[in-house]
Each structure stands twice: as C-alpha cells, then as structure tokens.
Design a protein around this motif. Sequence first.
Motif, PDB file in Angstrom:
ATOM      1  N   UNK A 130      75.632   2.863  20.853  1.00  0.00           N
ATOM      2  CA  UNK A 130      74.496   1.961  20.976  1.00  0.00           C
ATOM      3  C   UNK A 130      74.474   1.335  22.364  1.00  0.00           C
ATOM      4  N   UNK A 131      73.297   1.187  22.900  1.00  0.00           N
ATOM      5  CA  UNK A 131      73.165   0.627  24.232  1.00  0.00           C
ATOM      6  C   UNK A 131      71.956   1.202  24.935  1.00  0.00           C
ATOM      7  N   UNK A 132      71.749   0.780  26.175  1.00  0.00           N
ATOM      8  CA  UNK A 132      70.607   1.232  26.969  1.00  0.00           C
ATOM      9  C   UNK A 132      71.054   2.311  27.928  1.00  0.00           C
ATOM     10  N   UNK A 133      70.169   3.308  28.113  1.00  0.00           N
ATOM     11  CA  UNK A 133      70.490   4.458  28.955  1.00  0.00           C
ATOM     12  C   UNK A 133      69.289   4.800  29.832  1.00  0.00           C
ATOM     13  N   UNK A 134      69.570   5.533  30.900  1.00  0.00           N
ATOM     14  CA  UNK A 134      68.518   6.132  31.721  1.00  0.00           C
ATOM     15  C   UNK A 134      68.675   7.654  31.614  1.00  0.00           C
ATOM     16  N   UNK A 135      67.549   8.331  31.361  1.00  0.00           N
ATOM     17  CA  UNK A 135      67.561   9.786  31.199  1.00  0.00           C
ATOM     18  C   UNK A 135      66.993  10.441  32.452  1.00  0.00           C
ATOM     19  N   UNK A 136      67.730  11.404  33.000  1.00  0.00           N
ATOM     20  CA  UNK A 136      67.242  12.211  34.120  1.00  0.00           C
ATOM     21  C   UNK A 136      67.184  13.658  33.654  1.00  0.00           C
ATOM     22  N   UNK A 137      66.085  14.334  33.972  1.00  0.00           N
ATOM     23  CA  UNK A 137      65.890  15.719  33.530  1.00  0.00           C
ATOM     24  C   UNK A 137      65.584  16.603  34.736  1.00  0.00           C
ATOM     25  N   UNK A 138      66.172  17.811  34.728  1.00  0.00           N
ATOM     26  CA  UNK A 138      65.882  18.830  35.738  1.00  0.00           C
ATOM     27  C   UNK A 138      65.274  20.013  34.996  1.00  0.00           C
ATOM     28  N   UNK A 139      64.020  20.339  35.318  1.00  0.00           N
ATOM     29  CA  UNK A 139      63.239  21.323  34.559  1.00  0.00           C
ATOM     30  C   UNK A 139      62.792  22.433  35.508  1.00  0.00           C
ATOM     31  N   UNK A 140      62.983  23.681  35.082  1.00  0.00           N
ATOM     32  CA  UNK A 140      62.483  24.803  35.888  1.00  0.00           C
ATOM     33  C   UNK A 140      61.635  25.708  35.012  1.00  0.00           C
ATOM     34  N   UNK A 141      60.821  26.536  35.664  1.00  0.00           N
ATOM     35  CA  UNK A 141      59.982  27.506  34.932  1.00  0.00           C
ATOM     36  C   UNK A 141      60.484  28.921  35.195  1.00  0.00           C
ATOM     37  N   UNK A 142      61.809  29.066  35.212  1.00  0.00           N
ATOM     38  CA  UNK A 142      62.429  30.352  35.507  1.00  0.00           C
ATOM     39  C   UNK A 142      62.590  31.239  34.296  1.00  0.00           C
ATOM     40  N   UNK A 143      63.566  32.158  34.388  1.00  0.00           N
ATOM     41  CA  UNK A 143      63.740  33.184  33.364  1.00  0.00           C
ATOM     42  C   UNK A 143      64.210  32.627  32.038  1.00  0.00           C
ATOM     43  N   UNK A 144      64.927  31.498  32.048  1.00  0.00           N
ATOM     44  CA  UNK A 144      65.437  30.939  30.803  1.00  0.00           C
ATOM     45  C   UNK A 144      66.665  31.675  30.304  1.00  0.00           C
ATOM     46  N   UNK A 145      67.227  31.177  29.212  1.00  0.00           N
ATOM     47  CA  UNK A 145      68.445  31.757  28.628  1.00  0.00           C
ATOM     48  C   UNK A 145      68.208  32.095  27.163  1.00  0.00           C
ATOM     49  N   UNK A 146      68.856  33.184  26.717  1.00  0.00           N
ATOM     50  CA  UNK A 146      68.787  33.489  25.294  1.00  0.00           C
ATOM     51  C   UNK A 146      69.760  32.581  24.542  1.00  0.00           C
ATOM     52  N   UNK A 147      69.741  32.665  23.216  1.00  0.00           N
ATOM     53  CA  UNK A 147      70.536  31.741  22.396  1.00  0.00           C
ATOM     54  C   UNK A 147      72.029  31.901  22.641  1.00  0.00           C
ATOM     55  N   UNK A 148      72.501  33.143  22.801  1.00  0.00           N
ATOM     56  CA  UNK A 148      73.934  33.375  23.013  1.00  0.00           C
ATOM     57  C   UNK A 148      74.392  32.773  24.337  1.00  0.00           C
TER      58      UNK A 148
END
Length: 552
Positions: A336-354
């Motif tokens: 419990x507590x306050x947090x700051x979220x940072x996200x790095x997002x790309x539109x590349x090839x992506x990864x499969x589930x494995x």
Amino acid sequence: MTPVEPVNILLVDDQPAKLLSYEAILSELGENLIKAASGREALEILLKQDIALILIDVCMPDLDGFELAQMIREHPRFAKTALMFVSAVSVTELDLLKGYEHGAVDYMPVPIVPDLLRARVRIFLDLHRKTRALESMNVELERRVDERTAALAEINQQLEKRVEERTREREVALAQVHEMQKMESLGQLTGGLAHDFNNLLMGILGCLQYIGKRIPDDPKSKRMLKAAQESAERGAALTKRLLAFARRQELHPEAIHLGSLIDGLTEMLRRSVGPTIAIDLHLAEDLDLIEADPNQLELALLNLTLNARDAMPEGGRITITARNADMSNAMVALQNGRYVQVSVIDDGAGMDEATLKRCTEPFYTTKERGKGTGLGLSTVQGMAVQSGGAIHITSAPGNGTTVNLWFPVAAAATALMAAAKATADAVPARGQFMVLVVDDEALVGHVTATMVEDMGHAALWVPSGAEALEVVRSGRQIDVVITDHAMPGMTGGQLAEAIHKLIPGMPIILATGFADLPGSYAQDLPRLSKPYGPDELAQALALVEPQQRVAS
C-alpha cells in the motif's frame, strides 16, 4: 591449494613488434601466449586450440579486426570466447560501439598501459576460469538429476496410476527447485565476481587518482590518464550491472522528479535510436517525486529504449509516459502506498507468449550471437524490485511491447536526508584524526590509507579484523574505523560489533559494494560504496564525528 592450469591467450596483430610488446607485457601472468600475424592464421589456431581470450588489432590488411570478430562470433564454438580489441586509430565512440556490437568485451586504445592491460586481462581470465568451473558443476548436477530421473522411472513402472501422478508432480517440483538453486548459485557467483572486480577497480582508480595529482602538466599524459580512469569507471559500471542482476547492488535512492529526469535524458535517447525512430513523451505535469537511484533509473530507461529500437529495424515510434499511479487496478502486487508509473511503449514486432514468459530471465536473449547479453531486462527488473517497485510487460506478435515500471513516491524524510547530506558536504574541513583502515586486500587498504593521508589525516592499515581488534585493545588512539565487510575470519559487521563492545560510540564506516548485508548490526552502519574515490571518502568522513583528535 590446487595449482591453476595456464590457459591460452591468442594475440592477433600483423605487426611483429606489437606482438612482441604484448608478449612482454603479459608474460608475467604465467599463461600460454599464442601469436597470429593475420586474421586467417588466427582462425586456423582457433580451430586447433582452446582459447580463453583473444586480443585483436583492429587495423589489419587482409582481414580487419571487426571482420575477424564477426567470423569468430558466427561459429557456435566461439560464441562466448572473450574478445578484446586493440586500436591506435579507431577510438571514437562509434568505433567503440562498433567493437562491442561485434562481440568485444573490452576495447583498449594504443599506446597500451602495461599494468592496466594486465589487470583487465586478469579479470577476463578469472571470469573464464570461474565460468568453466560453473559449467563443470552444472554438468555434474545434470548427471545426478539424470540418475535420479532414471531411478524414478524404474519405480514408476511398478506403481499404479495414482502413484505415477504423484511422481510427475514431484518431478515438476524438483525441476522448479533445481532452477531456483541454479539461479541462486548464478547470483552468488555473479555477486562474488562483482566483489572481486570492485576490489581490483578500487585499487586501479585509487592509484590513477593519486598519480593524477602528481604527474607533470603534460597534455598527452593527462589524456592517457583520463582514458585509463574512464576505462576503469566503465568496469565499475559493469559490476553495477552484475550486482543489479543479482539484486545485490548498492543503490543510492534520492527524491527524483521523473519528468525532469526523462527530459534531460531524451536527447541522448534520440541519438541512441537513430533518425528512423521517433520518441514521443507524455509526462503528467503533477508527477509526485519518486524514491530511486537516478543513475540506475537512467540506465533502465536506456535499456528499454534500445530494446524497443531493436524490435523496429525498419523504424517506428517509441512512446514514454509517466503518471501518478492508481494502484486499485494495478497488474502487479505492491505494498500500500503511492507510486509513479512510467511506461515505454513501442510498435515493433512484439513477443510471443513463450518469449514473454522468459524475457526477464538473466542471459535469455532472442538477438543474434554477439548482439546482446540477455542482462538488459533482468537488470531493469532487479533495480525496480530492489527500489520497492515492480515491473509488468505486455506484448503480442505484431502489436508491439509495453513495459510498465512502478516506483514508490518519495517520503518527506528523503528530501530532508538529501538536504542534510548537502549540508554535511559543505562543512569545512575539521582537525586531523587517526583512521584505522581494515581490508584483506592489500592494494585497497594501501590506496585508502593514502587517500586519508592526502586529506591531512593519519592512517593505519591492517589486513584483518583480528589485527584491528589488537590495535584497539592496545590503547592506541583511533578516531574512525573504515572496514571492508567481506573478509575471511571476521566480517566488517562482526568487527564493528566487537569494537563497540570495547569502545561504545566509536565511528565505524562499512566499505562494501553489496546492498544486502547479513546481520542486523551491519545494516545500521554508515556505508561507503566500492569502488570509491577521494570525494566519496571525504563525504563519508564528514558524516561521522570522531571522539578524539590527533594532537597537533
């Protein structure tokens, strides 16, 4: 003590004089030195000999060093052979980057500093030997597992279906335990190697800083000294990555405004990804201060951005966002507590589930041989968790990847601590006092004592906790104790506890590269992170108050 078998070092250069100079510098290591006058001759030797380390000249007529390194790395047998480039002309940042992209573990400019070359070669040979020892241990462990599996298979043939089901469950559990033990062993080995490297780098950096104050005002000498210091500092950065993977690094959390940190980093990120990739920022204006190590956070963002770049070879877009986090719908479990979220997002090839399930495993990589170490995401995860935060990754083939990091909001006390440290740093120098330096590494002990004396104080070095206690019991005046933690016989924490029983309140500073130290007593002591220099040492001494002063 079992004698150490010499290993083979391959020296590749088209100039006989340079080969002879390398041979003269490295001969005292006691290893087997093999010389090759061309890239083709080097390849022939590689196919016949077991080589631990290769020193390659970049500029050669028939096959330059980069081409040779690429051919070596493409051969499965030499995928992990350590390569060190040597160059008198190709020393720009692009050349260094090209060298590392071709699989180098180090890059030495010419003219060579003999002691520095020997020290760096020793590091890679020590890593080679310890890696071979670990491989032997793993082979033996796998052999035992195979024997046990065969025994279980024989029993299973005699048991009913219910027993077979329970046996399969047990095998799954054993496999999980085996993996956990293997990772723990790897983490311990990594932490131990980083500790040894820190001691080596501590000696190198300390000596270079000492020499830097005394060499004549010669521009060439100053440049060479600066290059040597920068190389040693890169080694220190490498040990921090290893400790981050093992989650044993010494973090220095501060109250940070994430938006300002990202703004200051953006230009370097844009240069790193190249002109075909755009970087968009969406940073909330009301961001809370977070509590994290700024250097490690910048390294994490750089790692994530470079991963995103590699997923978009034809170009694309990277989006970096930051906002105050509402943890009610969080995808991870956090206190419990306050947090700051940072996200790095790309539109590349992506990864499969494995791949997604394994992407944070250390040394797991989908990149070509020599293109990556597999430590990037694992060190990011280690830093986030050790900082009290978390990481969550989402990805799918063709839909890009999103990496979310959470960091705890800084408490008000953090800002006060930072202000107090700044005030302490500004306090003028006080009178002289006697410092007892305790370190089982003679080079580190002598370097620390020399730095103390250069500050105008008196210093005494002893190599063990037992000898330190003898000095304290003798009644000799001691005002401050600086002790290593990881020492044989008696740790720094145990020594501190024994000294405080004799002299309560004696100021004691613990010098270590580890973040998690066993024993509650060690956790409460002031810390000095290895490798350290005169500035860090002066700050540590400024934060303790000696009980007595040496008579003027």
